[in-house]
Design a protein around this motif. Structure first.
Motif, short mmCIF file in Angstrom:
data_model
loop_
_atom_site.label_atom_id
_atom_site.label_comp_id
_atom_site.label_asym_id
_atom_site.label_seq_id
_atom_site.Cartn_x
_atom_site.Cartn_y
_atom_site.Cartn_z
N GLU A 94 0.83 -1.21 0.00
CA GLU A 94 0.00 0.00 0.00
C GLU A 94 0.86 1.26 0.00
O GLU A 94 0.51 2.26 -0.64
CB GLU A 94 -0.96 0.00 1.19
CG GLU A 94 -2.06 -1.05 1.10
CD GLU A 94 -2.80 -0.99 -0.23
OE1 GLU A 94 -3.28 0.12 -0.58
OE2 GLU A 94 -2.89 -2.02 -0.92
N GLN A 95 1.98 1.22 0.71
CA GLN A 95 2.88 2.37 0.73
C GLN A 95 3.46 2.64 -0.65
O GLN A 95 3.59 3.81 -1.08
CB GLN A 95 4.00 2.13 1.74
CG GLN A 95 3.53 2.18 3.19
CD GLN A 95 4.60 1.74 4.18
OE1 GLN A 95 5.57 1.07 3.81
NE2 GLN A 95 4.42 2.09 5.45
N ALA A 150 1.33 9.40 -6.00
CA ALA A 150 1.97 10.72 -5.84
C ALA A 150 2.74 11.10 -7.09
O ALA A 150 2.70 12.26 -7.54
CB ALA A 150 2.89 10.71 -4.62
N VAL A 151 3.44 10.12 -7.68
CA VAL A 151 4.18 10.37 -8.93
C VAL A 151 3.20 10.77 -10.03
O VAL A 151 3.44 11.75 -10.77
CB VAL A 151 4.99 9.13 -9.34
CG1 VAL A 151 5.55 9.30 -10.76
CG2 VAL A 151 6.13 8.87 -8.36
N LEU A 152 2.10 10.04 -10.15
CA LEU A 152 1.12 10.34 -11.20
C LEU A 152 0.47 11.70 -10.97
O LEU A 152 0.22 12.45 -11.92
CB LEU A 152 0.06 9.23 -11.25
CG LEU A 152 0.56 7.84 -11.65
CD1 LEU A 152 -0.58 6.82 -11.62
CD2 LEU A 152 1.20 7.86 -13.04
N LYS A 153 0.18 12.03 -9.72
CA LYS A 153 -0.42 13.33 -9.40
C LYS A 153 0.50 14.46 -9.86
O LYS A 153 0.06 15.42 -10.52
CB LYS A 153 -0.68 13.43 -7.90
CG LYS A 153 -1.33 14.74 -7.45
CD LYS A 153 -1.62 14.68 -5.95
CE LYS A 153 -2.37 15.93 -5.49
NZ LYS A 153 -1.52 17.14 -5.53
N HIS A 154 1.78 14.35 -9.52
CA HIS A 154 2.74 15.38 -9.93
C HIS A 154 2.88 15.44 -11.45
O HIS A 154 3.03 16.53 -12.03
CB HIS A 154 4.11 15.11 -9.28
CG HIS A 154 4.14 15.41 -7.83
ND1 HIS A 154 5.16 15.01 -7.00
CD2 HIS A 154 3.25 16.08 -7.03
CE1 HIS A 154 4.91 15.42 -5.77
NE2 HIS A 154 3.76 16.06 -5.77
N ASP A 172 7.47 -0.66 -9.58
CA ASP A 172 6.76 -1.80 -10.16
C ASP A 172 7.50 -3.10 -9.91
O ASP A 172 6.88 -4.15 -9.68
CB ASP A 172 6.56 -1.58 -11.66
CG ASP A 172 5.53 -0.50 -11.96
OD1 ASP A 172 4.75 -0.16 -11.04
OD2 ASP A 172 5.49 0.01 -13.09
N ALA A 173 8.82 -3.05 -9.92
CA ALA A 173 9.61 -4.25 -9.62
C ALA A 173 9.40 -4.67 -8.17
O ALA A 173 9.27 -5.87 -7.87
CB ALA A 173 11.09 -3.99 -9.89
N GLN A 174 9.33 -3.70 -7.28
CA GLN A 174 9.10 -4.00 -5.87
C GLN A 174 7.68 -4.53 -5.65
O GLN A 174 7.48 -5.47 -4.86
CB GLN A 174 9.35 -2.76 -5.02
CG GLN A 174 10.81 -2.33 -4.97
CD GLN A 174 11.01 -1.03 -4.23
OE1 GLN A 174 10.15 -0.15 -4.24
NE2 GLN A 174 12.15 -0.88 -3.58
N LEU A 175 6.72 -3.94 -6.34
CA LEU A 175 5.34 -4.43 -6.24
C LEU A 175 5.24 -5.87 -6.74
O LEU A 175 4.55 -6.70 -6.14
CB LEU A 175 4.40 -3.52 -7.05
CG LEU A 175 4.05 -2.18 -6.40
CD1 LEU A 175 3.31 -1.29 -7.39
CD2 LEU A 175 3.17 -2.41 -5.15
#
Length: 449
Positions: A174-175, A182-186, A376-379
């Motif tokens: 979730e984090q 946040a990246v997409l918002k910016h 994405d790799a971490q997800l």
């Protein structure tokens, strides 16, 4: 079923262990906004699913109390312990009432273990379900009553440790998702390309407010409903939409040919998304068609937009669709019918977005790709760990119901004696029921269903 099992265990069926009372077929005209909630399958699977209510009295057999064991046998198979207040049970769900000497939680975990087997026996078109007869015929191993309690205690001990680990993984996931948003918002506020605009003497006022309709060459349009048919032209399943991507290999063979499917065949750069979902947060989730392309059509559960590439870069649009800018519009437009949130073509056409030039779109997409590649790799790694945790859960259940999880106690009453007593009580009850005077009329018929 494995041939080897402990000496004091015995073979039985699911039907031997409990009585299974189906819920009532509540009609939409009976749904109210007050009274006791009506438990439908989506209410068991999705915490935020909308409830319908009934302010009328019904037969006691349809009443559900906190702690009751329920089993959904249509659309989505699964066992659930009801944790809510008093409610009414809808059709396609059994209230599971254990026989004397059978532990309720033992059946709960047993049903969780054999759900995969029940899926293999499932049949039906549109809704996945099992018949009561086949369900009750499912073979299982029955342990002595005292060992059932030891098995449940050990499962819950191991699952508690496993659930703590899973909770930590989900928190981390979730984090990462929050960071991703946040990246997409910016990005779509223009903050990621502030330096680029400064270096290239481009003003933010160059961004254009535009609607989905204005950037679409085709659509948004609905797919087509097609029945299954081996050897027919392939059509995507709704499950092809996964984590913002589209898996073109997730399809079924449909009862139509290529000519009939022609208007629904997807092409590279098409954007597909779901029309409805029981959860408002999942309705409209989409994915971009990327290579390699195979010939496949899209179903009526999806909509398609074919984008005008002279106005918008498909990969930029895909990120934009995932952002809160579009999600907020989807969720505010979604309307619920029978517990399913849906959006329509007119809703989607009117969605407003702000577009920079194609050059800035490309720059934005490159920056997003770079920032999110690690995320994405971490997800993906977290999802793999969660899958391993689920595999471990199933391994625990397999050991539990084959006599390998807890030691046997020779002083326990053999399960064969328990089963014989259960079957004798059932036989006596059947004889008594046959001797009872037959009821007449519609109400009697309903009571027997």
């Amino acid at each position: 079923m494995e041939k080897q099992f402990p000496a004091n265990w015995t073979k039985a069926t699911i039907g031997d262990l409990a009585n299974y009372v189906n819920g009532r077929a509540f009609k939409p005209t009976e749904w109210k906004t007050n009274g006791k909630p009506i438990i439908r399958i989506q209410n068991l699977n999705k915490p935020d699913a909308v409830y319908n209510f009934s302010d009328q009295s019904h037969e006691d057999k349809y009443s559900v109390k906190k702690g009751d064991l329920l089993f959904a046998w249509s659309a989505s198979l699964g066992a659930h312990i009801w944790k809510g207040d008093d409610a009414w049970l809808n059709q396609h769900i059994f209230n599971v009432m254990p026989k004397s000497g059978v532990d309720k939680n033992y059946i709960y975990y047993l049903l969780s273990k054999i759900t995969a087997e029940l899926y293999a026996k499932a049949h039906g078109s549109g809704m996945v379900h099992v018949t009561k007869g086949k369900f009750e015929e499912t073979e299982v191993l029955l342990s002595p009553t005292n060992e059932q309690k030891r098995i449940v205690a050990k499962i819950e001990e191991l699952f508690s440790e496993l659930d703590n680990g899973i909770a930590a993984l989900k928190t981390a996931r979730e984090q990462l998702k929050v960071y991703r948003q946040a990246v997409l918002k910016h990005a779509f506020e223009g903050k990621l390309t502030e330096q680029w605009r400064e270096d290239n003497c481009v003003d933010k006022t160059s961004w254009q407010a535009i609607t989905i309709k204005d950037i679409s060459l085709l659509g948004p349009s609905n797919g087509r409903s097609v029945k299954d048919k081996a050897g027919g032209f392939p059509v995507l399943r709704l499950t092809a939409l996964k984590n913002g991507k589209l898996d073109l290999n997730e399809f079924k063979e449909g009862a139509w040919n290529k000519d009939e499917a022609q208007n629904y065949i997807v092409k590279e750069g098409d954007f597909l998304f779901s029309r409805g979902n029981g959860s408002k947060h999942l309705v409209g989730r989409g994915g971009l068609v990327t290579g390699p392309i195979i010939e496949v059509a899209f179903p009526d559960t999806m909509m398609r937009i074919r984008l005008d590439k002279t106005k918008v870069i498909p990969s930029f649009f895909s990120y934009l669709w995932e952002s809160r800018l579009i999600r907020n519009q989807i969720e505010s437009s979604a309307r619920t019918t029978a517990g399913i949130y849906k959006i329509n073509q007119q809703h989607v056409k009117s969605f407003i977005l702000s577009l920079p030039s194609l050059v800035e779109q490309k720059t934005t997409t490159d920056i997003i790709d770079k920032k999110l590649s690690v995320v994405d790799a971490q997800l993906y790694a977290l999802e793999q760990q969660l899958m391993k945790a689920e595999t471990l859960r199933q391994s625990i259940l397999k050991k539990a119901f084959s006599g390998q999880l807890v030691p046997q106690d020779p002083n326990d009453e053999p399960a064969s004696e328990l089963l014989a007593r259960i079957q004798a009580e059932k036989a006596a009850s059947d004889v008594k029921a046959k001797k009872a005077p037959a009821k007449r009329g519609r109400k009697a018929k309903e009571a027997s269903e």
